[in-house]
Design an enzyme around this catalytic site. Sequence first.
Site, PDB file in Angstrom:
ATOM      1  N   LYS A  32      45.265  35.158  30.837  1.00 18.63           N
ATOM      2  CA  LYS A  32      44.949  34.425  32.052  1.00 18.63           C
ATOM      3  C   LYS A  32      45.683  35.093  33.185  1.00 18.63           C
ATOM      4  O   LYS A  32      46.757  34.875  33.622  1.00 18.63           O
ATOM      5  CB  LYS A  32      45.096  32.786  31.972  1.00 18.63           C
ATOM      6  N   ALA A 113      39.731  33.512  37.103  1.00 17.15           N
ATOM      7  CA  ALA A 113      40.117  32.081  37.865  1.00 17.15           C
ATOM      8  C   ALA A 113      39.110  32.094  38.977  1.00 17.15           C
ATOM      9  O   ALA A 113      38.361  32.875  39.472  1.00 17.15           O
ATOM     10  CB  ALA A 113      41.370  32.233  38.579  1.00 17.15           C
TER      11      ALA A 113
END
Length: 232
Positions: A32, A113
């Site tokens: 991430k 994201a």
Amino acid sequence: MFFVTGTDTDSGKTLISSALLSSAKGKTCGFKPIASGCEATPEGLRNSDALALMAQANMVLDYQQVNPISFAPAIAPHIAAMQIGQTLSAQQVTSHLISQPLLQADFALIEGAGGWLLPLGEQQYLSHSVIALNRHVQQTQQLDVGVGVIIVVGMKLGCLNHALLTQLAIENDGLHIAGWVANQVDGNMSEIEANLASLQQMMHAPFLGYVPHLSCPSAENAASYLDIAALN
């Protein structure tokens, strides 16, 4: 190697990414690279999405390897960066990912994201990092496809438009869409079957599965609705 993007914020990228990691065979890792809405801990900022990916992957990585760029406010990352005088760039993200053991894994997954065109500032987007990473992997590994993109469609009113715009943007960027998932984020969405049928006609990539609105969402529960073998 796969990059997971969503049709919008809160489309369920982390749930689906975690489910895919839980189903994958061999050595698995999840990343991430950018995360907002992180919690302050004695060890530093920690993001629940990144921790969820780490919980499902079996390759042991330090937190900073998984989530190198983190911000406390739950706002757009480029705005959070500006507030603390930090600059974001596509090259920064690409360089970090290239330095990680992505190619050592049998199944490597990168969760984005927001959506495909997440702004980084200065007319740069997270999609530029994926394009550069794809080019790097193709060149170094002599592959036709370096990074396959997985689209998570947040099933709610308006999702058809969001899904098709996301598909168009990815294809226009020259990336390969490896598959898509329908994730029902609105438990009261009307005509779910008709919307699914429309998406299956209009989306160009393999359909990996429909995850209904879950009362107890978990990676294992969501994984039971997905066909990871359909990834191309």
